[in-house]
Scaffold this motif. Structure first.
Motif, PDB file in Angstrom:
ATOM      1  N   ARG A  83       0.841  -1.196   0.000  1.00  0.00           N
ATOM      2  CA  ARG A  83       0.000   0.000   0.000  1.00  0.00           C
ATOM      3  C   ARG A  83       0.874   1.244   0.000  1.00  0.00           C
ATOM      4  NH1 ARG A  83      -3.869  -3.003  -0.778  1.00  0.00           N
ATOM      5  NH2 ARG A  83      -3.369  -2.072  -2.769  1.00  0.00           N
ATOM      6  N   VAL A  93       1.635   4.479   1.849  1.00  0.00           N
ATOM      7  CA  VAL A  93       1.423   4.843   3.251  1.00  0.00           C
ATOM      8  C   VAL A  93       1.585   6.350   3.412  1.00  0.00           C
ATOM      9  CG1 VAL A  93       2.279   4.527   5.599  1.00  0.00           C
ATOM     10  CG2 VAL A  93       2.207   2.585   4.034  1.00  0.00           C
ATOM     11  N   GLU A 113       0.284   6.136   8.513  1.00  0.00           N
ATOM     12  CA  GLU A 113       0.370   5.012   9.444  1.00  0.00           C
ATOM     13  C   GLU A 113       1.787   4.775   9.961  1.00  0.00           C
ATOM     14  OE1 GLU A 113      -1.417   4.703   6.415  1.00  0.00           O
ATOM     15  OE2 GLU A 113      -3.145   5.291   7.617  1.00  0.00           O
ATOM     16  N   GLY A 138       6.523   0.457   5.686  1.00  0.00           N
ATOM     17  CA  GLY A 138       5.613   1.182   4.800  1.00  0.00           C
ATOM     18  C   GLY A 138       6.383   2.173   3.931  1.00  0.00           C
ATOM     19  N   GLY A 173       5.577   5.517   1.208  1.00  0.00           N
ATOM     20  CA  GLY A 173       4.628   6.437   0.576  1.00  0.00           C
ATOM     21  C   GLY A 173       5.353   7.255  -0.477  1.00  0.00           C
ATOM     22  N   VAL A 202       5.415   0.158   9.967  1.00  0.00           N
ATOM     23  CA  VAL A 202       3.953   0.289  10.061  1.00  0.00           C
ATOM     24  C   VAL A 202       3.422  -0.954  10.766  1.00  0.00           C
ATOM     25  CG1 VAL A 202       3.422   1.762   8.060  1.00  0.00           C
ATOM     26  CG2 VAL A 202       3.823  -0.652   7.693  1.00  0.00           C
ATOM     27  N   LEU A 244      -2.103  -1.469   7.701  1.00  0.00           N
ATOM     28  CA  LEU A 244      -2.161  -0.961   6.326  1.00  0.00           C
ATOM     29  C   LEU A 244      -3.601  -1.030   5.849  1.00  0.00           C
ATOM     30  CD1 LEU A 244       0.849  -2.858   4.654  1.00  0.00           C
ATOM     31  CD2 LEU A 244       0.707  -0.392   5.056  1.00  0.00           C
ATOM     32  N   GLU A 293      -6.111   3.431  -0.310  1.00  0.00           N
ATOM     33  CA  GLU A 293      -6.812   4.432   0.507  1.00  0.00           C
ATOM     34  C   GLU A 293      -7.700   5.336  -0.357  1.00  0.00           C
ATOM     35  OE1 GLU A 293      -4.029   6.496   3.032  1.00  0.00           O
ATOM     36  OE2 GLU A 293      -5.570   7.899   3.761  1.00  0.00           O
TER      37      GLU A 293
END
Ligand SMILES: Cc1cc2c(cc1C)N(C[C@H](O)[C@H](O)[C@H](O)COP(=O)(O)O)c1[nH]c(=O)[nH]c(=O)c1N2
Length: 246
Positions: free
Chosen positions: A32, A34, A37, A163, A165, A196, A199, A204
Motif C-alpha cells: 500500500r 502509506v 500510518e 511502509g 509512501g 507500520v 495498512l 486508501e
C-alpha cells in the motif's frame, strides 16, 4: 561474453514452491501507499540495506543502473521538503472547485514528517555514456528503469513490514535545487519510509471514494487497440478466482 562462462552462469529456473509464490503475490497485492500510518521507530539498518539492495537489483535499460538514493533523516531537511509539498498541494487543490476541492484537501497525501526517513530516488541520465543499449530510440527508458527500482524497494518493504509512501506533489526544480542535484540528474521518486503495524486493505483513495478500481478485463485487448472500446471476458474467470484482488 565467453560461451563457457555464459553456460556456467546459468541456474535452474524452476517455479517457486507454493508458499514462496503465495508470499510474492501477497507482497504485490497487500503493498500500500502509506501516508499516515508510520510509527516513529527508526528502521533497522540491516533492513534498510536489504531494501536498497532490492532496489539495486531492478532491471535497467542496457544495465545502466541510473539510480541514486539520497537518505534524508534530518528533521529540518524534511521540514523544508514539507514546505514545498504544502505550497504545491494548495496549487493542486486550487485547480479544483467546490466539493471536489474540499474532498481533495481532506486527503492526507504525504508522510514526510511522520516517517523517520525519506529517500529521494534519482536518475542520472548521463550514467551510461554516449551509447546505452536499448535507449537509442527511446531515451526515456532510463527513467522507467528507475521506476522499476522504486517498485522493487516498495515490494521488499512490504515483506519487511516497512511502509512506503510516494510523494509527487512538489515543484520539481525547487526540490532538485534543495538537494543540490547536478545537471542531468532527475528526481524520480520522493519516498517516505518507516515501520507500520497497519495498512489499508484496499488503496486508501479507493476506500475514501476518490477513485474506483478498474476491472482488469476492461484493460486487456487482443492483438491491437480496439477501434471501439469493448470489454473482453478473457481474464474474468481467473480474476474471480484470485481472492487477493480488491
Ligand atoms: C508515480 C506515483 C506518484 C504518486 C503515487 C504513486 C505513484 C506510482 N502515490 C500513491 C498512489 O496514490 C497509490 O499508489 C494509489 O492510490 C494506489 O494505492 P496503493 O498504492 O495500492 O495503496 C501518491 N500518493 C500520495 O498520497 N501522494 C502522492 O503525491 C503520490 N504520488
Amino acid at each position: 561474453m565467453q560461451p563457457n562462462t555464459e553456460s556456467r552462469a546459468l541456474a535452474a529456473a524452476s517455479p517457486f514452491s507454493s508458499d514462496e509464490r503465495n508470499a510474492v503475490y501477497r507482497a504485490i497485492h497487500t503493498r500500500r501507499d502509506v501516508r499516515n500510518e508510520f510509527l516513529p521507530d527508526p528502521i533497522d539498518p540491516d533492513i534498510l540495506a536489504r531494501l536498497l539492495e532490492a532496489a539495486h537489483a531492478a532491471p535497467s535499460v542496457g544495465y545502466m543502473q541510473p539510480w541514486n538514493f539520497i537518505l534524508v533523516e534530518d528533521e529540518a531537511n524534511r521540514r523544508a521538503v514539507h514546505n514545498l509539498f504544502s505550497k504545491a498541494n494548495i496549487e493542486a487543490a486550487d485547480r479544483l472547485v467546490g466539493q471536489q476541492r474540499l474532498d481533495y484537501l481532506a486527503l492526507k497525501l504525504e508522510g514526510i514528517l511522520k516517517a523517520p526517513i525519506n529517500i529521494v530516488v534519482t536518475c542520472d541520465r548521463k550514467r551510461g555514456g554516449d551509447f546505452v543499449l536499448g535507449r537509442t530510440h527511446n531515451p526515456e527508458m532510463d527513467l522507467y528503469s528507475t521506476v522499476c527500482a522504486v517498485q522493487n524497494f516498495w515490494l521488499a518493504a512490504r515483506a519487511e513490514g516497512i511502509g512506503v509512501g510516494w510523494v509527487s506533489i512538489y515543484d520539481d526544480e525547487a526540490l532538485k535545487a534543495h538537494f543540490g542535484l547536478p545537471d542531468g540528474v532527475e528526481i524520480i521518486a520522493y519516498l517516505c519510509v518507516g515501520k507500520v503495524d497497519q495498512l489499508y486493505q484496499r488503496p486508501e483513495l479507493q476506500v475514501k471514494g476518490w477513485r474506483d478500481k478498474i476491472p482488469l478485463e476492461k484493460l486487456i485487448f487482443r492483438e491491437r487497440w480496439p477501434e471501439q472500446s469493448h470489454v473482453l471476458g478473457f481474464y474474468r474467470e481467473i480474476a474471480c478466482k484470485n481472492p487477493a484482488r480488491g
